[in-house]
Structures are given as C-alpha cells and as structure tokens.
Design an enzyme around this catalytic site. Structure first.
Site, PDB file in Angstrom:
ATOM      1  N   PHE A 293       0.864  -1.183   0.000  1.00  0.00           N
ATOM      2  CA  PHE A 293       0.000   0.000   0.000  1.00  0.00           C
ATOM      3  C   PHE A 293       0.896   1.227   0.000  1.00  0.00           C
ATOM      4  CE2 PHE A 293      -2.599   3.078   2.544  1.00  0.00           C
ATOM      5  CZ  PHE A 293      -3.820   3.006   1.873  1.00  0.00           C
TER       6      PHE A 293
ATOM      7  N   GLN B 169       5.463  -5.434  46.575  1.00  0.00           N
ATOM      8  CA  GLN B 169       4.277  -4.606  46.279  1.00  0.00           C
ATOM      9  C   GLN B 169       4.428  -3.788  44.995  1.00  0.00           C
ATOM     10  OE1 GLN B 169       3.448  -2.318  49.796  1.00  0.00           O
ATOM     11  NE2 GLN B 169       2.776  -4.087  50.945  1.00  0.00           N
TER      12      GLN B 169
ATOM     13  N   CYS C 169      -9.522   2.536   3.665  1.00  0.00           N
ATOM     14  CA  CYS C 169      -8.615   1.375   3.795  1.00  0.00           C
ATOM     15  C   CYS C 169      -7.906   1.425   5.151  1.00  0.00           C
ATOM     16  CB  CYS C 169      -7.558   1.372   2.698  1.00  0.00           C
ATOM     17  SG  CYS C 169      -8.226   1.415   1.032  1.00  0.00           S
TER      18      CYS C 169
ATOM     19  N   GLU D 149      -0.310   4.184  10.659  1.00  0.00           N
ATOM     20  CA  GLU D 149      -1.778   4.174  10.492  1.00  0.00           C
ATOM     21  C   GLU D 149      -2.433   5.228  11.380  1.00  0.00           C
ATOM     22  OE1 GLU D 149      -2.871   1.754   8.388  1.00  0.00           O
ATOM     23  OE2 GLU D 149      -1.197   0.350   8.416  1.00  0.00           O
TER      24      GLU D 149
ATOM     25  N   ASN E  10      -8.969   2.636   7.883  1.00  0.00           N
ATOM     26  CA  ASN E  10      -9.898   2.203   8.951  1.00  0.00           C
ATOM     27  C   ASN E  10      -9.807   0.707   9.180  1.00  0.00           C
ATOM     28  OD1 ASN E  10     -11.115   4.603   9.423  1.00  0.00           O
ATOM     29  ND2 ASN E  10     -12.778   4.241   7.985  1.00  0.00           N
TER      30      ASN E  10
ATOM     31  N   PRO F 243       7.836  10.677   1.749  1.00  0.00           N
ATOM     32  CA  PRO F 243       8.797  11.293   2.671  1.00  0.00           C
ATOM     33  C   PRO F 243       8.267  12.618   3.230  1.00  0.00           C
ATOM     34  CG  PRO F 243       9.951  10.405   0.778  1.00  0.00           C
ATOM     35  CD  PRO F 243       8.480  10.242   0.492  1.00  0.00           C
TER      36      PRO F 243
END
Ligand code: TGC
Length: 388
Positions: free
Chosen positions: A134, A283, A242, A367, A244, A139
């Site tokens: 894809f 703890q 796409c 993304e 998404n 850049p």
C-alpha cells in the site's frame, strides 16, 4: 467457579466469544506457536521477512479473511481481530504483513476495483500466492496524506505516474502495489503490478518491525493502462477507508504483543528471587503487573465491542481511532513496563519483550499517530477540527 482467576483472562472475556470465534483464535494461536515462535527472534535479528509464510497464512485462511467471495474466507470482523491478536502475540511485523495484505491491498481491490481486477488479484492474494503493498505515505506526506506529490497524468489511454512513496510494508516482496496519486481530478488509487517498468522498491532498514519487508517505492514514468485505476478509489476518503480497516486490526493486534510482554514479565517475576523472595511478591512489582493486566482486559473489552459493532455494520471511523489510540498506546506502555521488570534480562532477544517493545514503537506511530487519533476523537467530541 475456578479457585483462582486466570491471569491472562481476568474478566473471562473468553466466555463472550462464540464457538467459531474460539476455534479461529485457537487455530491461529497454534499456527503462531508452531511456525512463528521458534524462529521469530532470528528473523527479527537478521531483519528478514520469511516470505514462505505468505502461502502458509493463505492456507490458514487469514488473508483478506473478513472479505466475501473471490476465494476469501468471509469470516466476521471479530474473527479477523482475534487472528490479528494471535499473530501479533508472535510478532507485530508478521501481523503487519497480514494487515497490509488483507486490509490495505485486498480490501481496496475488493471495495473499489472492477470485476476483472478482483478476479485477477483476490483469489491469488487470499492464497498468499500474490502479495500486495500500500503506497500512500511519502517522505514529505505522513500524517497529512492530502499533501502528497506523487502524480498521475493521462497520456492517451494510459496513465503515467511519478513520485516517491515510503514505509510500504511488503514492498520488496510484492506482486501488486496499491498506489495513491494526485490527478487533475483529485487523489486516485491504482492497482499496479510491482514489476511494471519504472517501479523500483528499495528496502528500508529500521530497528522496529524487523521481521517485515519495510520498503520505499520510486515511481519514474510508470506507464499503466487506464484499467490499472481502481474506479471507485476516488478521493482521499477512499484511502482513509482502507486505513480504517487496518486500524481495526491494529486495535486488536497490539493486545497480542501486550499479552506476550505481560505474560513474560509475570513468569519472570514469579521465578526470579531477589532479597530472599520472588520479585512478584513485592508490592511495587504487583502494582505494575496489575496495571498491565487491567489495561489488557480493558483493551480486550474495547476491541470486542468494536468488533461486534463492525459485524453489525455500525462502526464509525472515529470509534476505530479511539480504539487504535488506546490499545496501541497501552500496549507500548505495557511493553516498556515489562521490559523494566525483566531488568537487564529484558534487553536481550532471549525474551520477546524488547522485540515487541521496538515493534510497538511503529504500531503506535503508523496508520495514524497517537496525536492524529487524539485529534480525530477531539474533533468528534467538540465538532471543531484541529487539523485545519
Ligand atoms: P478530511 O477532510 O478529514 O477527510 C477527507 C474525506 O475523507 C473522509 N474521512 C474518512 N473516511 C473514512 N474513514 C476515515 N478514517 C476518514 N477520515 C476522513 C472525510 O469525511 C472526508 O470525506 P468527504 O466526503 O467530506 O470528502 O481529510 P484531511 O486531509 O483533513 O485529513 C484528516 C486526517 C488528519 C484525520 C487524515 O489525513 C488522517 O487520518 N491522517 C493520518 C494518515 C495516516 O494514518 N497515515 C499513515 C498511513 S499508513 C502508511 O502509509 C504506512 S503503514 C502501511 C504499511 O505498513 O505499509
């Protein structure tokens, strides 16, 4: 009721899954155990994408698995999410391969392509015999893809494309590239065979997602017939649709990497004795383990809710942003915390944590960065867009 809670499923989310969903999850988990975990440290260390896995992922039925027809498995969004989670528990780079193949390459052909394009590519891609990439980011155009400079101009019945794309997972091993370019009418998507004259992929060397084929793409006078354009892929909106799909897979997948880190930290701190007792008995260590488990459980509920909404056809892009933002961010936090709990043992590849941690630096970034998803949700809350 069992005596103790399952530390990997505190809220019994497993009980919310159907038999089919559990079967898919178990099949993918077994594949990862057998085919990924024994070799993944070597792939990561050598910076090598194991291309032979493509066909095996095809046989497993996880490529374009939530698409219908054309040889795709036609499974639910929840099953796709669970598969992403299990694959990313192996390695984010391999989940990236599956996401880019299914959500970013097969999905646009399926959604926006002609019947001929679908028949040409989808069955082979579902079998892993053809690999897609894809090409959106450049850049100079990352968070703001609308500023892309890659161009496509008509020359008779052909298109000619020129430009430079970057961060294309699968590029160097691809058979087809989904390329987004600016035309006189706006942004348009194309499905271009990777071997087309003028297309040149180069590997990108990075300290993250090393088991994936990170690439950049140079397009110099790439001449393609008019039929290479995906007719429905018009405008930036198509590219964002796409994303998404891929963001949905990331919201699930990141939890797999988080689970692997948490599980490694839990095991290590229960075994390692310092100051006369197991680290897990201190703890401060327990507080960290509880935070990790809590975030994983919350992330699981969020992902499952997202998946159910997707399967009901009512999931909105800004809701996907909410989940990608949370689950990628929390997974990275969990990985860093787990790395700390392992002490010096956490900086070697003997344990999977630093590999996941390095990978998650990409997962939180690609993304849509944490900041971009925050602003998408911010716009949904306020009705005011901070990008403009
Ligand atoms: P904006 O005006 O907001 O939107 C343009 C049109 O698109 C619609 N839209 C969406 N539709 C579906 N899903 C979404 N998520 C959508 N977001 C927006 C919107 O409604 C509008 O439609 P219409 O009908 O009005 O035209 O566009 P903008 O340019 O202002 O951008 C907004 C912004 C910043 C949210 C968007 O650009 C964005 O999401 N940026 C982040 C981009 C990103 O995620 N880049 C990473 C790509 S991944 C990659 O290249 C490497 S990973 C892949 C690999 O590993 O190979």
């Amino acid at each position: 009721m069992s005596e103790r809670l399952d530390p990997l499923d505190l809220l019994e989310v497993d009980a919310l899954l159907s038999t089919d969903e559990r079967d898919t999850r178990d099949r993918v988990r077994a594949f990862v155990r057998e085919r990924v975990l024994p070799s993944v440290e070597g792939w990561f260390e050598r910076g090598e994408f194991p291309v032979e896995l493509a066909k095996e992922f095809g046989t497993l039925g996880v490529l374009g698995m939530n698409l219908q027809g054309y040889g795709c498995s036609g499974r639910s969004a929840v099953e796709y999410g669970l598969a992403c989670l299990e694959i990313e528990a192996g390695d984010s780079g391999l989940r990236s391969f599956v996401s880019v193949q299914g959500s970013l390459s097969m999905f646009p052909i399926h959604r926006f392509g002609t019947e001929e394009q679908k028949r040409e590519w989808l069955p082979r891609m579902a079998r892993g015999e053809a690999i897609g990439c894809f090409a959106l980011t450049e850049p100079g155009a990352g968070s703001d893809p609308s500023s892309m400079t890659t161009s496509a101009r008509r020359d008779g019945s052909d298109w000619i494309l020129d430009g430079h794309k970057r961060w294309n997972t699968n590029g160097t091993v691809s058979d087809v590239a989904i390329v987004w370019a600016r035309t006189d009418e706006g942004i348009q998507g194309f499905a271009i065979p990777s071997e087309t004259a003028g297309m040149r992929f180069e590997p990108v060397s990075a300290w993250s997602l090393r088991a994936a084929a990170l690439s950049e793409l140079y397009l110099e006078g790439v001449r393609v017939p008019v039929g290479a354009a995906l007719p429905g892929a018009v405008g930036l909106k198509a590219a964002l649709q796409c994303l998404n799909e891929a963001r949905f897979g990331i919201a699930w997948g990141a939890l797999g990497a988080a689970r692997a880190c948490y599980s490694s930290a839990l095991e290590h701190t229960k075994e390692r004795v310092q100051f006369g007792k197991a680290l897990a008995g201190f703890q401060l260590v327990q507080a960290k383990l509880v935070e990790m488990a809590l975030e994983i459980e919350k992330g699981m509920l969020l992902a499952l809710h997202l998946g159910r909404m997707a399967d009901e056809g009512r999931l909105r892009p800004d809701q996907v942003s909410l989940a990608k933002l949370n689950n990628a961010r929390e997974a990275l936090r969990i990985a860093r915390e787990a790395r700390g709990l392992l002490g010096a043992n956490g900086i070697t590849l003997d344990l999977p944590v630093i590999r996941h941690m390095n990978n998650l630096e990409s997962v939180v970034t690609y993304e849509g960065t944490e900041e971009i998803h925050t602003l998408i949700v911010g716009a949904a809350l306020t009705g005011l867009r901070a990008f403009d």
